[in-house]
Design a protein around this motif. Structure first.
Motif, PDB file in Angstrom:
ATOM      1  N   GLY A 173      86.561 -37.078  32.333  1.00 54.58           N
ATOM      2  CA  GLY A 173      85.902 -37.201  31.035  1.00 54.58           C
ATOM      3  C   GLY A 173      85.171 -38.526  30.878  1.00 54.58           C
ATOM      4  O   GLY A 173      84.421 -38.944  31.756  1.00 54.58           O
ATOM      5  N   SER A 174      85.415 -39.225  29.776  1.00 56.92           N
ATOM      6  CA  SER A 174      84.702 -40.468  29.471  1.00 56.92           C
ATOM      7  C   SER A 174      85.080 -41.620  30.400  1.00 56.92           C
ATOM      8  O   SER A 174      84.431 -42.670  30.366  1.00 56.92           O
ATOM      9  CB  SER A 174      84.932 -40.861  28.016  1.00 56.92           C
ATOM     10  N   LEU A 175      86.094 -41.435  31.256  1.00 59.95           N
ATOM     11  CA  LEU A 175      86.420 -42.467  32.246  1.00 59.95           C
ATOM     12  C   LEU A 175      85.522 -42.380  33.480  1.00 59.95           C
ATOM     13  O   LEU A 175      85.487 -43.320  34.275  1.00 59.95           O
ATOM     14  CB  LEU A 175      87.883 -42.345  32.686  1.00 59.95           C
ATOM     15  N   GLU A 176      84.801 -41.273  33.643  1.00 61.58           N
ATOM     16  CA  GLU A 176      83.921 -41.112  34.819  1.00 61.58           C
ATOM     17  C   GLU A 176      83.012 -42.337  34.976  1.00 61.58           C
ATOM     18  O   GLU A 176      82.358 -42.763  34.015  1.00 61.58           O
ATOM     19  CB  GLU A 176      83.035 -39.876  34.677  1.00 61.58           C
ATOM     20  N   GLY A 177      82.986 -42.877  36.185  1.00 60.24           N
ATOM     21  CA  GLY A 177      82.114 -44.002  36.485  1.00 60.24           C
ATOM     22  C   GLY A 177      82.668 -45.356  36.074  1.00 60.24           C
ATOM     23  O   GLY A 177      82.130 -46.390  36.470  1.00 60.24           O
ATOM     24  N   VAL A 197      97.756 -41.473  34.545  1.00 60.46           N
ATOM     25  CA  VAL A 197      97.859 -40.127  33.961  1.00 60.46           C
ATOM     26  C   VAL A 197      98.271 -40.190  32.489  1.00 60.46           C
ATOM     27  O   VAL A 197      98.013 -39.239  31.741  1.00 60.46           O
ATOM     28  CB  VAL A 197      98.808 -39.212  34.764  1.00 60.46           C
ATOM     29  N   SER A 198      98.851 -41.301  32.070  1.00 61.98           N
ATOM     30  CA  SER A 198      99.290 -41.420  30.674  1.00 61.98           C
ATOM     31  C   SER A 198      98.152 -41.801  29.723  1.00 61.98           C
ATOM     32  O   SER A 198      98.321 -41.724  28.505  1.00 61.98           O
ATOM     33  CB  SER A 198     100.407 -42.463  30.560  1.00 61.98           C
ATOM     34  N   ILE A 199      97.014 -42.190  30.270  1.00 62.33           N
ATOM     35  CA  ILE A 199      95.899 -42.611  29.393  1.00 62.33           C
ATOM     36  C   ILE A 199      94.627 -41.784  29.639  1.00 62.33           C
ATOM     37  O   ILE A 199      93.538 -42.187  29.257  1.00 62.33           O
ATOM     38  CB  ILE A 199      95.612 -44.120  29.538  1.00 62.33           C
ATOM     39  N   LEU A 200      94.766 -40.627  30.264  1.00 65.42           N
ATOM     40  CA  LEU A 200      93.588 -39.783  30.492  1.00 65.42           C
ATOM     41  C   LEU A 200      92.988 -39.374  29.151  1.00 65.42           C
ATOM     42  O   LEU A 200      93.722 -39.014  28.224  1.00 65.42           O
ATOM     43  CB  LEU A 200      93.955 -38.544  31.324  1.00 65.42           C
ATOM     44  N   GLY A 234      88.652 -35.111  28.958  1.00 65.24           N
ATOM     45  CA  GLY A 234      88.802 -34.771  30.367  1.00 65.24           C
ATOM     46  C   GLY A 234      89.791 -33.636  30.546  1.00 65.24           C
ATOM     47  O   GLY A 234      90.155 -32.942  29.587  1.00 65.24           O
ATOM     48  N   GLU A 235      90.244 -33.463  31.783  1.00 64.50           N
ATOM     49  CA  GLU A 235      91.183 -32.393  32.105  1.00 64.50           C
ATOM     50  C   GLU A 235      92.622 -32.888  31.930  1.00 64.50           C
ATOM     51  O   GLU A 235      92.967 -33.953  32.431  1.00 64.50           O
ATOM     52  CB  GLU A 235      90.967 -31.946  33.553  1.00 64.50           C
TER      53      GLU A 235
END
Length: 195
Positions: free
Chosen positions: A90-94, A113-116, A120-121
């Protein structure tokens, strides 16, 4: 959740420029860099002594390239399956992984994994779809040794469910997820198929 019925092989794709830069790559469809191509060739050498019968790759180009290099060396075609595509970050991409960890005071990669992000998925969806894909393909190819060429988050999600924890995964390094009784272990495959 569907679980694999027998042991299987996984291979993380070779590196891309974003990997070298330490960025969340997810579904961004980058190509291997020259190091990544060399890692894929080294993986093919490691798998030379393994009786691989089927190669399945994520549809992302870095995984397909890696799988095609291995497939050419082993004289096997490559099938594509979206069930083992990388996690959508999601918004973490890049974004920088290191900066994200610092911002959230995380000290280990598995804590990510706790802050995805919500866009995103979900982490649980990654393991559910990947394990379902593996189980389905094992049923379709009874008795065949299957190599899944995929991504770090996918392999870590699988390891967390089957083995109870993350493991040290490296680019272009094949691993066997081995069913041992009621449990699972993950082992690196060394030169010429040795574990």
């Amino acid at each position: 959740m569907a679980l694999p019925s027998r042991s299987f092989l996984c291979l993380r794709h070779g590196t891309t420029d974003w990997n070298r830069q330490g960025r969340f790559q997810g579904r961004t469809d980058n190509l291997l860099n020259t190091d990544g191509i060399a890692q894929a060739r080294a993986a093919a050498s490691r798998l030379a002594g393994v009786p691989v019968g089927v190669i399945v790759a994520s549809p992302l180009r870095r995984a397909v390239q890696t799988a095609e290099i291995v497939g050419a060396a082993l004289s096997l075609p490559v099938a594509i399956d979206a069930g083992i595509i990388e996690c959508d970050f999601g918004s973490l991409e890049g974004q920088s992984i290191r900066d994200t960890m610092r911002k959230h005071a995380l000290t280990a990669l598995e804590q990510l994994v706790s802050i995805l992000p919500a866009d995103g998925e979900p982490w649980a969806a990654v393991s559910a779809r990947a394990l379902g894909c593996i189980a389905t393909l094992q049923n379709r190819h009874q008795g065949a040794e299957i190599l899944f060429v995929c991504h770090d988050a996918v392999m870590q999600a699988i390891a967390q469910v089957l083995c109870g924890s993350f493991f040290e995964n490296r680019y272009g390094t094949p691993f066997r997820f081995a069913r041992e009784g009621d449990g699972w272990t993950v082992h690196e495959i060394g030169q010429f198929g040795q574990m």
